[in-house]
Design a protein around this motif. Sequence first.
Motif, PDB file in Angstrom:
ATOM      1  N   HIS A  23      32.071  22.321  77.286  1.00  0.00           N
ATOM      2  CA  HIS A  23      31.903  21.151  78.156  1.00  0.00           C
ATOM      3  C   HIS A  23      31.605  19.887  77.340  1.00  0.00           C
ATOM      4  CE1 HIS A  23      27.607  21.940  77.584  1.00  0.00           C
ATOM      5  NE2 HIS A  23      27.373  20.724  78.057  1.00  0.00           N
ATOM      6  N   TYR A  24      31.024  20.081  76.126  1.00  0.00           N
ATOM      7  CA  TYR A  24      30.792  18.912  75.262  1.00  0.00           C
ATOM      8  C   TYR A  24      32.120  18.303  74.834  1.00  0.00           C
ATOM      9  CZ  TYR A  24      25.858  20.212  74.715  1.00  0.00           C
ATOM     10  OH  TYR A  24      24.533  20.483  74.933  1.00  0.00           O
ATOM     11  N   VAL A  25      33.088  19.180  74.482  1.00  0.00           N
ATOM     12  CA  VAL A  25      34.404  18.701  74.047  1.00  0.00           C
ATOM     13  C   VAL A  25      35.174  18.110  75.218  1.00  0.00           C
ATOM     14  CG1 VAL A  25      36.581  19.356  72.939  1.00  0.00           C
ATOM     15  CG2 VAL A  25      34.435  20.407  72.197  1.00  0.00           C
ATOM     16  N   ASP A  26      35.116  18.771  76.380  1.00  0.00           N
ATOM     17  CA  ASP A  26      35.841  18.295  77.566  1.00  0.00           C
ATOM     18  C   ASP A  26      35.436  16.874  77.944  1.00  0.00           C
ATOM     19  OD1 ASP A  26      37.125  20.711  77.688  1.00  0.00           O
ATOM     20  OD2 ASP A  26      35.818  21.556  79.245  1.00  0.00           O
ATOM     21  N   ARG A  27      34.155  16.553  77.773  1.00  0.00           N
ATOM     22  CA  ARG A  27      33.669  15.222  78.161  1.00  0.00           C
ATOM     23  C   ARG A  27      34.234  14.122  77.269  1.00  0.00           C
ATOM     24  NH1 ARG A  27      27.320  15.949  78.481  1.00  0.00           N
ATOM     25  NH2 ARG A  27      27.377  13.749  79.176  1.00  0.00           N
ATOM     26  N   LEU A  28      34.713  14.500  76.076  1.00  0.00           N
ATOM     27  CA  LEU A  28      35.309  13.498  75.188  1.00  0.00           C
ATOM     28  C   LEU A  28      36.638  12.965  75.719  1.00  0.00           C
ATOM     29  CD1 LEU A  28      34.730  15.172  71.674  1.00  0.00           C
ATOM     30  CD2 LEU A  28      33.265  13.529  72.854  1.00  0.00           C
ATOM     31  N   PHE A  29      37.218  13.669  76.681  1.00  0.00           N
ATOM     32  CA  PHE A  29      38.521  13.286  77.234  1.00  0.00           C
ATOM     33  C   PHE A  29      38.394  12.622  78.609  1.00  0.00           C
ATOM     34  CE2 PHE A  29      39.358  16.586  74.161  1.00  0.00           C
ATOM     35  CZ  PHE A  29      40.522  16.174  73.523  1.00  0.00           C
ATOM     36  N   ASP A  30      37.181  12.349  79.040  1.00  0.00           N
ATOM     37  CA  ASP A  30      36.961  11.712  80.336  1.00  0.00           C
ATOM     38  C   ASP A  30      37.571  10.297  80.337  1.00  0.00           C
ATOM     39  OD1 ASP A  30      35.429  10.240  82.537  1.00  0.00           O
ATOM     40  OD2 ASP A  30      34.703  12.307  82.779  1.00  0.00           O
ATOM     41  N   PRO A  31      38.240   9.897  81.438  1.00  0.00           N
ATOM     42  CA  PRO A  31      38.841   8.544  81.490  1.00  0.00           C
ATOM     43  C   PRO A  31      37.811   7.417  81.532  1.00  0.00           C
ATOM     44  CG  PRO A  31      39.071   9.696  83.597  1.00  0.00           C
ATOM     45  CD  PRO A  31      38.569  10.703  82.620  1.00  0.00           C
ATOM     46  N   ASP A  32      36.571   7.756  81.894  1.00  0.00           N
ATOM     47  CA  ASP A  32      35.515   6.743  81.964  1.00  0.00           C
ATOM     48  C   ASP A  32      34.878   6.574  80.579  1.00  0.00           C
ATOM     49  OD1 ASP A  32      33.302   5.171  82.360  1.00  0.00           O
ATOM     50  OD2 ASP A  32      32.647   6.197  84.186  1.00  0.00           O
ATOM     51  N   PRO A  33      35.063   5.404  79.920  1.00  0.00           N
ATOM     52  CA  PRO A  33      34.517   5.189  78.565  1.00  0.00           C
ATOM     53  C   PRO A  33      32.997   5.389  78.485  1.00  0.00           C
ATOM     54  CG  PRO A  33      36.012   3.419  79.173  1.00  0.00           C
ATOM     55  CD  PRO A  33      35.803   4.228  80.414  1.00  0.00           C
ATOM     56  N   GLN A  34      32.302   5.036  79.569  1.00  0.00           N
ATOM     57  CA  GLN A  34      30.846   5.191  79.560  1.00  0.00           C
ATOM     58  C   GLN A  34      30.455   6.665  79.533  1.00  0.00           C
ATOM     59  OE1 GLN A  34      29.374   2.314  79.110  1.00  0.00           O
ATOM     60  NE2 GLN A  34      27.458   3.378  78.699  1.00  0.00           N
ATOM     61  N   LYS A  35      31.219   7.506  80.244  1.00  0.00           N
ATOM     62  CA  LYS A  35      30.950   8.950  80.246  1.00  0.00           C
ATOM     63  C   LYS A  35      31.300   9.572  78.890  1.00  0.00           C
ATOM     64  CE  LYS A  35      31.378   9.765  85.222  1.00  0.00           C
ATOM     65  NZ  LYS A  35      32.126  10.460  86.298  1.00  0.00           N
ATOM     66  N   VAL A  36      32.341   9.038  78.283  1.00  0.00           N
ATOM     67  CA  VAL A  36      32.693   9.515  76.929  1.00  0.00           C
ATOM     68  C   VAL A  36      31.557   9.208  75.961  1.00  0.00           C
ATOM     69  CG1 VAL A  36      34.267   9.229  74.973  1.00  0.00           C
ATOM     70  CG2 VAL A  36      35.175   9.298  77.302  1.00  0.00           C
ATOM     71  N   LEU A  37      31.040   7.980  76.034  1.00  0.00           N
ATOM     72  CA  LEU A  37      29.933   7.590  75.163  1.00  0.00           C
ATOM     73  C   LEU A  37      28.730   8.500  75.375  1.00  0.00           C
ATOM     74  CD1 LEU A  37      28.499   5.713  73.178  1.00  0.00           C
ATOM     75  CD2 LEU A  37      27.944   4.196  75.105  1.00  0.00           C
ATOM     76  N   GLN A  38      28.380   8.744  76.636  1.00  0.00           N
ATOM     77  CA  GLN A  38      27.237   9.621  76.922  1.00  0.00           C
ATOM     78  C   GLN A  38      27.505  11.045  76.438  1.00  0.00           C
ATOM     79  OE1 GLN A  38      24.217   8.481  78.027  1.00  0.00           O
ATOM     80  NE2 GLN A  38      23.616  10.543  77.398  1.00  0.00           N
ATOM     81  N   GLY A  39      28.778  11.469  76.538  1.00  0.00           N
ATOM     82  CA  GLY A  39      29.150  12.809  76.064  1.00  0.00           C
ATOM     83  C   GLY A  39      28.965  12.941  74.560  1.00  0.00           C
ATOM     84  N   VAL A  40      29.329  11.893  73.818  1.00  0.00           N
ATOM     85  CA  VAL A  40      29.165  11.909  72.355  1.00  0.00           C
ATOM     86  C   VAL A  40      27.681  11.922  71.993  1.00  0.00           C
ATOM     87  CG1 VAL A  40      29.580  10.638  70.213  1.00  0.00           C
ATOM     88  CG2 VAL A  40      31.363  10.757  71.942  1.00  0.00           C
ATOM     89  N   ILE A  41      26.874  11.135  72.721  1.00  0.00           N
ATOM     90  CA  ILE A  41      25.424  11.104  72.466  1.00  0.00           C
ATOM     91  C   ILE A  41      24.804  12.468  72.736  1.00  0.00           C
ATOM     92  CG2 ILE A  41      23.229  10.134  73.260  1.00  0.00           C
ATOM     93  CD1 ILE A  41      24.761   7.492  73.761  1.00  0.00           C
ATOM     94  N   ASP A  42      25.216  13.107  73.845  1.00  0.00           N
ATOM     95  CA  ASP A  42      24.697  14.451  74.167  1.00  0.00           C
ATOM     96  C   ASP A  42      25.133  15.462  73.104  1.00  0.00           C
ATOM     97  OD1 ASP A  42      23.536  13.416  76.412  1.00  0.00           O
ATOM     98  OD2 ASP A  42      25.076  14.113  77.805  1.00  0.00           O
ATOM     99  N   MET A  43      26.369  15.317  72.618  1.00  0.00           N
ATOM    100  CA  MET A  43      26.847  16.209  71.556  1.00  0.00           C
ATOM    101  C   MET A  43      26.016  16.015  70.291  1.00  0.00           C
ATOM    102  SD  MET A  43      30.672  16.431  69.841  1.00  0.00           S
ATOM    103  CE  MET A  43      31.491  17.028  71.323  1.00  0.00           C
ATOM    104  N   LYS A  44      25.695  14.755  69.973  1.00  0.00           N
ATOM    105  CA  LYS A  44      24.859  14.460  68.810  1.00  0.00           C
ATOM    106  C   LYS A  44      23.520  15.190  68.899  1.00  0.00           C
ATOM    107  CE  LYS A  44      22.639  10.570  68.818  1.00  0.00           C
ATOM    108  NZ  LYS A  44      22.327   9.120  68.783  1.00  0.00           N
ATOM    109  N   ASN A  45      22.908  15.155  70.056  1.00  0.00           N
ATOM    110  CA  ASN A  45      21.615  15.807  70.248  1.00  0.00           C
ATOM    111  C   ASN A  45      21.733  17.327  70.193  1.00  0.00           C
ATOM    112  OD1 ASN A  45      20.367  13.309  70.561  1.00  0.00           O
ATOM    113  ND2 ASN A  45      20.702  13.283  72.778  1.00  0.00           N
ATOM    114  N   ALA A  46      22.894  17.839  70.620  1.00  0.00           N
ATOM    115  CA  ALA A  46      23.080  19.300  70.671  1.00  0.00           C
ATOM    116  C   ALA A  46      23.298  19.912  69.296  1.00  0.00           C
ATOM    117  CB  ALA A  46      24.256  19.646  71.582  1.00  0.00           C
ATOM    118  N   VAL A  47      23.893  19.143  68.376  1.00  0.00           N
ATOM    119  CA  VAL A  47      24.252  19.732  67.073  1.00  0.00           C
ATOM    120  C   VAL A  47      23.162  19.570  66.020  1.00  0.00           C
ATOM    121  CG1 VAL A  47      26.718  19.411  67.457  1.00  0.00           C
ATOM    122  CG2 VAL A  47      25.413  17.633  66.275  1.00  0.00           C
TER     123      VAL A  47
END
Length: 609
Positions: A23-47
């Motif tokens: 789901h972390y990777v899937d969020r990188l393909f979201d059409p909403d740029p703000q959701k993509v940004l939040q997805g990258v931040i969440d991925m940063k915290n997860a790794v």
Amino acid sequence: MACLLETPIRMSVLSEVTASSRHYVDRLFDPDPQKVLQGVIDMKNAVIGNNKQKANLIVLGAVPRLLYLLQQETSSTELKTECAVVLGSLAMGTENNVKSLLDCHIIPALLQGLLSPDLKFIEACLRCLRTIFTSPVTPEELLYTDATVIPHLMALLSRSRYTQEYICQIFSHCCKGPDHQTILFNHGAVQNIAHLLTSLSYKVRMQALKCFSVLAFENPQVSMTLVNVLVDGELLPQIFVKMLQRDKPIEMQLTSAKCLTYMCRAGAIRTDDSCIVLKLDHDLKHAHELRQAAFKLYASLGANDEDIRKKIIETENMMDRIVTGLSESSVKVRLAAVRCLHSLSRSVQQLRTSFQDHAVWKPLMKVLQNAPDEILVVASSMLCNLLLEFSPSKEPILESGAVELLCGLTQSENPALRVNGIWALMNMAFQAEQKIKADILRSLSTEQLFRLLSDSDLNVLMKTLGLLRNLLSTRPHIDKIMSTHGKQIMQAVTLILEGEHNIEVKEQTLCILANIADGTTAKELIMTNDDILQKIKYYMGHSHVKLQLAAMFCISNLIWNEEEGEIGSQERQDKLRDMGIVDILHKLSQSPDSNLCDKAKTALQQYLA
């Protein structure tokens, strides 16, 4: 059947873990740029600190998408920065992670990011590049492929303390030879990095210093340039000298010493140059005094820390320099070099590797042939370490005539030399062949052995007893030695047990008796000596448990009926019973000391066997 279930279970668990990461990777393909940004931040915290998660995300294709977002003109600067941070975190995982990132051509993408006007994004790209380039799997040549990269990095040095730290670290790891040195030198590395040595940031100063150490290594052109560089009105060599002071961190002292060493070798600093003045214990004004100070420093740094010893030894050509110091004309330099090697010889790992690779024992044996006492004391102490059982130097040292040399040291008027001589012989005799033991006894002589057993220095006495214990080990060796030297050894043992000695001395002596009692024929020298038997009996009832245990070992070996049949052992058992030993064993079997109690019970079982 259980084994058949193992593979499906592991696959199931892996599937679950991978699914939880998807789901972390899937969020990188979201059409909403703000959701993509939040997805990258969440991925940063997860790794962060999670290598499994990093590996899963790489397998699921996160890297190409992150690189795509990082390079897209439509991506916000904040998104690009967060992507660079996540990529840097992935690079901090395993070497396989770095390989995966390299396969996705991460370096060109990050280098392109350095053209951005945004400082935070530049710092994130540099931080990730630093992590990748410091990995052993990254080819250094990737830094030099594009000729525009090095001058751009030089220009970025002025942007912030983080750009300074990361770029210097990249340079120091990617400068691996004269070609790289020339490229960096021609693009103004010396001038651009010199002022960083006075930075308020320790990390910046340290990385800049490392840069100079790799630039100056075996490079006269760079060394000659460094000697004339001024930083805040001070010559660069003088700054290096200040970094050698005791109040500076160890890493800084070691690296600045390397810089000065390389400059000296290149002839950039004369032996009488006024800049070679080290404030250690006093001012040092000559090249040999510089070496003396360096050796002293390394000896002190490596005395009690294995990691530091490893760092010193792995420094380019360091072992060669120290070994060369053993043949210096200056006594002070030779002494400092020996002290340095002695400090490094405390490492089991280095004794097995570096000391053997550099054949340190050869120049050391030369030093021992003819040197002042102050050098002999340290050199002989180091020889003790080289003669330990696991040291590969032990055999060639034996073949080079060490026995005679060490026996000679035991006759010195200097107590420290007597201790080291007998200590080295003790190490030499440990689990040695019969021939070596015979050589030691022949060279030392029975008379000298007895003199050492009556030495006024406690350390000499203890090490001599240790030598006897090591000589009297292994039954054939025990029987052989006692057949030729038994009378004298028994006499010496009696004198020590009757003398005014401390617990440790008497314990060692009783242990020697226990070894003799383990011999096949040698044990009769005890059984026919009523005086010794009475002493053993006395120490079985002593108030100190150490002496009781040592005496118990003697008795156990005397009554043991392992090999020779019932006749000999039965006679010994009967004699010891008549002496009251069995009664003492019964009493000791009730001892509150569990070790003593167990030994007594085991001995009693021999009477029932």
